[in-house]
Design a protein around this motif. Structure first.
Motif, PDB file in Angstrom:
ATOM      1  N   ARG A 242      49.609  59.791  39.535  1.00  0.00           N
ATOM      2  CA  ARG A 242      49.813  58.488  38.917  1.00  0.00           C
ATOM      3  C   ARG A 242      48.901  58.334  37.712  1.00  0.00           C
ATOM      4  NH1 ARG A 242      49.466  58.047  44.256  1.00  0.00           N
ATOM      5  NH2 ARG A 242      47.274  57.461  44.162  1.00  0.00           N
ATOM      6  N   PRO A 243      49.361  57.581  36.713  1.00  0.00           N
ATOM      7  CA  PRO A 243      48.509  57.370  35.537  1.00  0.00           C
ATOM      8  C   PRO A 243      47.339  56.470  35.879  1.00  0.00           C
ATOM      9  CG  PRO A 243      50.459  55.996  35.397  1.00  0.00           C
ATOM     10  CD  PRO A 243      50.651  56.886  36.592  1.00  0.00           C
ATOM     11  N   PRO A 244      46.269  56.530  35.097  1.00  0.00           N
ATOM     12  CA  PRO A 244      45.130  55.645  35.338  1.00  0.00           C
ATOM     13  C   PRO A 244      45.538  54.182  35.182  1.00  0.00           C
ATOM     14  CG  PRO A 244      44.538  57.421  33.844  1.00  0.00           C
ATOM     15  CD  PRO A 244      46.019  57.458  33.988  1.00  0.00           C
ATOM     16  N   GLU A 245      44.926  53.323  35.991  1.00  0.00           N
ATOM     17  CA  GLU A 245      45.164  51.884  35.916  1.00  0.00           C
ATOM     18  C   GLU A 245      43.967  51.219  35.252  1.00  0.00           C
ATOM     19  OE1 GLU A 245      45.488  47.898  38.715  1.00  0.00           O
ATOM     20  OE2 GLU A 245      45.095  49.854  39.614  1.00  0.00           O
ATOM     21  N   LEU A 246      44.227  50.522  34.168  1.00  0.00           N
ATOM     22  CA  LEU A 246      43.166  49.819  33.450  1.00  0.00           C
ATOM     23  C   LEU A 246      42.746  48.574  34.225  1.00  0.00           C
ATOM     24  CD1 LEU A 246      41.423  49.461  30.887  1.00  0.00           C
ATOM     25  CD2 LEU A 246      43.353  48.212  29.886  1.00  0.00           C
ATOM     26  N   LEU A 247      41.462  48.458  34.520  1.00  0.00           N
ATOM     27  CA  LEU A 247      40.936  47.317  35.261  1.00  0.00           C
ATOM     28  C   LEU A 247      40.252  46.304  34.367  1.00  0.00           C
ATOM     29  CD1 LEU A 247      39.329  49.072  38.373  1.00  0.00           C
ATOM     30  CD2 LEU A 247      41.480  47.806  38.303  1.00  0.00           C
ATOM     31  N   ALA A 248      39.413  46.769  33.446  1.00  0.00           N
ATOM     32  CA  ALA A 248      38.620  45.850  32.635  1.00  0.00           C
ATOM     33  C   ALA A 248      38.104  46.565  31.410  1.00  0.00           C
ATOM     34  CB  ALA A 248      37.441  45.308  33.452  1.00  0.00           C
ATOM     35  N   ARG A 266      43.086  43.580  45.857  1.00  0.00           N
ATOM     36  CA  ARG A 266      43.249  42.333  45.116  1.00  0.00           C
ATOM     37  C   ARG A 266      41.990  41.916  44.365  1.00  0.00           C
ATOM     38  NH1 ARG A 266      41.167  37.963  48.037  1.00  0.00           N
ATOM     39  NH2 ARG A 266      40.436  38.576  50.122  1.00  0.00           N
ATOM     40  N   LEU A 267      40.804  42.411  44.803  1.00  0.00           N
ATOM     41  CA  LEU A 267      39.550  42.055  44.155  1.00  0.00           C
ATOM     42  C   LEU A 267      38.777  43.310  43.777  1.00  0.00           C
ATOM     43  CD1 LEU A 267      38.289  39.153  46.478  1.00  0.00           C
ATOM     44  CD2 LEU A 267      39.535  38.935  44.316  1.00  0.00           C
ATOM     45  N   VAL A 268      38.071  43.213  42.666  1.00  0.00           N
ATOM     46  CA  VAL A 268      37.223  44.301  42.178  1.00  0.00           C
ATOM     47  C   VAL A 268      35.827  43.734  41.923  1.00  0.00           C
ATOM     48  CG1 VAL A 268      36.834  45.951  40.303  1.00  0.00           C
ATOM     49  CG2 VAL A 268      39.144  45.545  41.128  1.00  0.00           C
ATOM     50  N   LEU A 269      34.800  44.488  42.303  1.00  0.00           N
ATOM     51  CA  LEU A 269      33.411  44.119  42.028  1.00  0.00           C
ATOM     52  C   LEU A 269      32.900  44.955  40.867  1.00  0.00           C
ATOM     53  CD1 LEU A 269      30.733  42.683  42.716  1.00  0.00           C
ATOM     54  CD2 LEU A 269      30.275  44.550  44.339  1.00  0.00           C
ATOM     55  N   LEU A 270      32.499  44.282  39.787  1.00  0.00           N
ATOM     56  CA  LEU A 270      31.995  44.944  38.592  1.00  0.00           C
ATOM     57  C   LEU A 270      30.524  44.626  38.387  1.00  0.00           C
ATOM     58  CD1 LEU A 270      34.850  44.007  36.071  1.00  0.00           C
ATOM     59  CD2 LEU A 270      34.597  46.189  37.255  1.00  0.00           C
ATOM     60  N   LEU A 271      29.807  45.587  37.825  1.00  0.00           N
ATOM     61  CA  LEU A 271      28.459  45.354  37.300  1.00  0.00           C
ATOM     62  C   LEU A 271      28.569  45.347  35.791  1.00  0.00           C
ATOM     63  CD1 LEU A 271      25.332  45.208  37.514  1.00  0.00           C
ATOM     64  CD2 LEU A 271      25.331  47.713  37.473  1.00  0.00           C
ATOM     65  N   ARG A 272      28.079  44.292  35.161  1.00  0.00           N
ATOM     66  CA  ARG A 272      28.165  44.197  33.703  1.00  0.00           C
ATOM     67  C   ARG A 272      26.891  43.555  33.158  1.00  0.00           C
ATOM     68  NH1 ARG A 272      28.474  39.500  31.334  1.00  0.00           N
ATOM     69  NH2 ARG A 272      29.218  40.488  29.420  1.00  0.00           N
ATOM     70  N   VAL A 281      30.410  40.702  38.899  1.00  0.00           N
ATOM     71  CA  VAL A 281      31.625  39.979  38.545  1.00  0.00           C
ATOM     72  C   VAL A 281      32.695  40.323  39.568  1.00  0.00           C
ATOM     73  CG1 VAL A 281      33.417  39.611  36.813  1.00  0.00           C
ATOM     74  CG2 VAL A 281      31.061  40.018  36.089  1.00  0.00           C
ATOM     75  N   VAL A 282      33.261  39.312  40.218  1.00  0.00           N
ATOM     76  CA  VAL A 282      34.417  39.509  41.097  1.00  0.00           C
ATOM     77  C   VAL A 282      35.661  39.207  40.281  1.00  0.00           C
ATOM     78  CG1 VAL A 282      35.609  38.759  43.185  1.00  0.00           C
ATOM     79  CG2 VAL A 282      33.112  38.945  43.164  1.00  0.00           C
ATOM     80  N   LEU A 283      36.545  40.198  40.193  1.00  0.00           N
ATOM     81  CA  LEU A 283      37.718  40.137  39.335  1.00  0.00           C
ATOM     82  C   LEU A 283      38.978  40.129  40.186  1.00  0.00           C
ATOM     83  CD1 LEU A 283      38.090  40.391  36.146  1.00  0.00           C
ATOM     84  CD2 LEU A 283      38.703  42.763  36.616  1.00  0.00           C
ATOM     85  N   ARG A 284      39.933  39.270  39.852  1.00  0.00           N
ATOM     86  CA  ARG A 284      41.231  39.269  40.518  1.00  0.00           C
ATOM     87  C   ARG A 284      42.150  40.235  39.781  1.00  0.00           C
ATOM     88  NH1 ARG A 284      40.073  33.613  40.994  1.00  0.00           N
ATOM     89  NH2 ARG A 284      41.165  33.168  39.049  1.00  0.00           N
ATOM     90  N   THR A 285      42.656  41.215  40.490  1.00  0.00           N
ATOM     91  CA  THR A 285      43.456  42.240  39.821  1.00  0.00           C
ATOM     92  C   THR A 285      44.863  41.772  39.486  1.00  0.00           C
ATOM     93  OG1 THR A 285      44.082  43.159  41.976  1.00  0.00           O
ATOM     94  CG2 THR A 285      42.166  44.133  40.875  1.00  0.00           C
ATOM     95  N   ASP A 286      45.375  40.739  40.185  1.00  0.00           N
ATOM     96  CA  ASP A 286      46.732  40.302  39.877  1.00  0.00           C
ATOM     97  C   ASP A 286      46.813  39.557  38.556  1.00  0.00           C
ATOM     98  OD1 ASP A 286      45.297  38.131  40.726  1.00  0.00           O
ATOM     99  OD2 ASP A 286      46.844  37.357  42.087  1.00  0.00           O
ATOM    100  N   SER A 287      45.739  38.830  38.213  1.00  0.00           N
ATOM    101  CA  SER A 287      45.744  38.036  36.990  1.00  0.00           C
ATOM    102  C   SER A 287      44.763  38.525  35.946  1.00  0.00           C
ATOM    103  CB  SER A 287      45.421  36.572  37.325  1.00  0.00           C
ATOM    104  OG  SER A 287      44.103  36.459  37.853  1.00  0.00           O
TER     105      SER A 287
END
Length: 726
Positions: A242-248, A266-272, A281-287
């Protein structure tokens, strides 16, 4: 931060490109294992029976696997590019790792099967680009990767960089006859979906649902002089199906790392964020929208994890606190933070490492107690229940209290990494003042035991050399009353009443910390009859957030004075000879070395600056864009604070230099470009001051090749001994 879908920006960095490589069959040819080697950065397979780790027994850090309780080891990548990070997939099928091509600072992400087959580059194959690891998805079907824009103007043949497209690797001779050469099978460019390799997936795998690429969730406004080098986070399928999925993306970001995903994706935890202002940062992947943010502490990038049901977030955070603690954030269905509280803390002690088990039942905490590690296992509250107590041991909605933390005895002073190994086991990277870094295994919740393939304590130094010295911790009072600390090492044969020649060694960062671990450089200096004092001046980790921030902006002048105060303290104690003092340091410590020589020219007889900044303005102009953005938060903005940066730069006071200077630099250093050392040495020579520059080939900001490390240590020790003689 804004939602990018309503505020379009430039395209993100190109999607990661997968490149299939020849198998790295297990061979010991060309390697001369050394007894006094180091092993570190363990990552265990799902059973806990085998451990992937980094080891330099072949002269450069390489990827190995070994039995947790046996001496069966295998070399998985026979290349000479240093390995930086390692991560075994939760399903046990892949090992992902990062390497530094040519020893430079640009890194790439690779993966390989545990038997050494199916090796491939996942990201970082383009010239001038950098890629580093995030966390695997819970099912192991994808690995998170952060990539950067390739730097403009790099030639395909420039040393220390990856070749430009079309990619072609020339493997070692023994590989060519078996597998031929690896070639690029396809590519992704700006605005395109990433490479798809037609590769059969393993039967029975339960894949993570990869959504089609979409606009990145947010961006921060770029600042003049700090643009370029955008960051993007992807989920990459290691098999290439599968191709890479862009998250952020962050077009002008300083840090972006994927620290966890929920089981349902559905959720991603990022360090920024830049140093000193990092956040989870908690990110919603659907939106692609941000659900919540929580400030987190500097230091280890693996800041936390979701509970198995995704309703609780466990973080190592110093939000509204002086010292980092274990914090829970109760999350709503959309990821919004409903409630946040501290559940484990210690007075005046930082939580340094946090490792949460996949089942969410327990976590292992490493506390930094004046530079030494203390380890404990804590039970975590069930995520489906709301905690009402103030900490571990409090009641939860009328249920019995959680068990008290269980201390885990350590064989040496410092733990640098914690990896779960099976349902209850642990793999620990352990260092100490009298041993090389090693991996220790704790099975079934028992005490840690050294793995057979790690060096023994008695092999820390070569036969015939004096044994390593345990340092003494000293407290120093700065001239403005701030308490500092440091570790003093006595050279063999020195008596209590002997005023010895002494090297004040300054760590980098600035947010690093001196720890009581075996340092071959210190051992070399001690072997030349030189004492070593390694202090933590203001700006260092381990003494609270206020101490870390005490050197910001104009506070850096006080940090320079701290060096002089530390030198004066060991002289006043009768340990060091005031007529035979030297100063030395790496990275920011190299800057402090140069600054100390020109702000306190009467104090030191010589200095050794290793990869140090000599002029902040030329440093900002030459460093990586994401490093510049992070550094601006510490030192000052290269445009708004131009006068301050000029005043803080050693080059602005070069006429005050009075003593001989040795500068050392890696030829491929893009964090602090070699020009920082070159201009200082040239200016010293023009003023009649003896100055030399040692450039180490195939090295970046960190020196990883054993031969180069030995050359550096011996050159520096001989230089200091010569100039402190008499």
């Amino acid at each position: 931060m804004v939602d990018q879908r309503s505020d379009p920006v430039a395209p993100p960095p190109a999607a990661p490109q997968a490149v299939v490589l020849p198998d790295a069959h297990d061979t010991r040819e060309g390697h001369s294992p050394v007894t006094a080697h180091g092993c570190w950065y363990p990552s265990a397979d799902p059973t806990g029976g085998r451990v992937a780790f980094i080891c330099n027994r072949g002269g450069v850090p390489q990827l190995w696997t070994g039995a947790a309780d046996g001496d069966d080891v295998h070399l998985l990548d026979t290349g000479t590019d240093p390995v930086i990070e390692v991560s075994w997939s939760p399903d046990g099928r892949w090992i992902a790792y990062t390497t530094a091509p040519g020893g430079g600072e640009h890194t790439r992400v690779l993966c390989v099967r545990p038997d050494g087959g199916d090796r491939r580059i996942l990201a970082g194959a383009l010239a001038g680009s950098t890629a580093y690891l995030g966390r695997w998805t819970r099912d192991g079907s994808a690995i998170a990767i952060t990539t950067t824009d390739p730097l403009v103007g790099l030639s395909a043949t420039e040393p220390g960089t990856a070749p430009a497209e079309p990619y072609q690797e020339v493997p070692p001779g023994e590989w060519i006859s078996r597998d031929g050469r690896a070639v690029l099978l396809g590519g992704a460019h700006h605005g395109e979906v990433g490479t798809v390799l037609l590769h059969t997936g393993l039967p029975g795998a339960v894949p993570t649902v990869l959504r089609p690429p979409r606009p990145a969730p947010y961006e921060i406004a770029p600042e003049p002089h700090l643009t370029g080098g955008g960051l993007a986070a992807y989920l990459a399928d290691p098999s290439g199906v599968r191709p890479p999925e862009l998250l952020a993306t962050e077009p002008a970001g300083a840090t972006l790392r994927v620290c966890d995903t929920t089981s349902d994706g559905r959720l991603v935890l990022l360090l920024r964020g830049p140093r000193g202002r990092r956040e989870a940062v908690v990110l919603r992947t659907d939106s692609g929208e941000t659900a919540c943010t929580v400030p987190v502490a500097d230091g280890d990038p693996w800041i936390g994890r979701f509970s198995p049901d995704g309703r609780t977030l466990y973080l190592r955070s110093d939000a509204d606190r002086e010292f980092a603690a274990l914090v829970t954030a109760e999350l709503g269905p959309d990821g919004h933070c409903r409630h946040r509280q501290v559940i484990a803390q210690r007075d005046c002690v930082d939580l340094e490492l946090l490792s949460v088990r996949d089942d969410g039942r327990s976590a292992v905490l490493a506390w930094n107690v004046r530079g030494r590690s203390e380890l404990e296992v804590v039970s975590l509250p069930a995520s489906r229940r709301r905690r009402t107590g103030a900490g571990i041991g409090a009641e939860v909605d009328g249920s019995p209290p959680e068990p008290a933390p269980r201390p885990l005895p350590l064989p040496h002073e410092v733990v640098t990494r914690i990896s779960p190994a099976g349902p209850v086991g642990l793999a620990l990277a352990v260092s100490g003042s009298v041993r090389r870094p090693g991996v220790w295994h704790a099975a079934d919740g028992g005490s840690p035991v050294r793995t057979p393939w790690s060096s023994r304590d008695e092999d820390a130094v070569a036969p015939g050399r004096p044994p390593p010295q345990r340092p003494e911790h000293l407290r120093v009072r700065a001239r403005d009353g701030l308490e500092l600390g440091g570790w003093y090492y006595r050279a063999p044969g020195g008596g209590a009443d002997l005023h010895a020649p002494c090297v004040v060694h300054l760590h980098g960062g600035p947010e690093q910390q001196e720890r009581p671990v075996f340092d071959p450089l210190y051992h070399e200096l001690l072997g030349h009859g030189l004492d070593v004092f390694a202090p933590d001046v203001r700006g260092s980790l381990g003494a609270g957030r206020s101490f870390v921030n005490a050197d910001l902006g104009a506070g850096r002048f006080a940090a320079i004075d701290d060096v002089a105060d530390c030198a004066a303290h060991v002289v006043a104690l009768g340990l060091a000879d005031p007529r035979r003092l030297a100063v030395m340091g790496h990275s920011y410590g190299g800057y402090l070395t140069l600054a100390s020589l020109v702000w306190h020219p009467e104090l030191f007889r010589t200095g050794v600056s290793v990869c140090g900044m000599s002029d902040f303005l030329t440093f900002f102009a030459g460093t990586e864009p994401w490093i510049a953005r992070s550094a601006a938060a510490k030192y000052g903005h290269p445009e708004r604070d131009r006068d301050l940066l000029h005043a803080l730069s050693p080059m602005s006071r070069i006429d005050a230099l009075r003593v001989p200077l040795l500068a050392v630099h890696g030829e491929h250093d893009t964090n602090v470009p070699p020009g920082e050392s070159e201009q200082m040495v040239l200016a010293a020579r023009q003023r009649g001051i003896p100055a030399e520059l040692l450039v180490l080939p195939n090295e970046g900001h960190e020196f990883r090749n054993t031969r180069n490390r030995v050359l550096f240590r011996r050159t520096a020790a001989a230089w200091i001994e010569r100039h402190l003689a008499g």
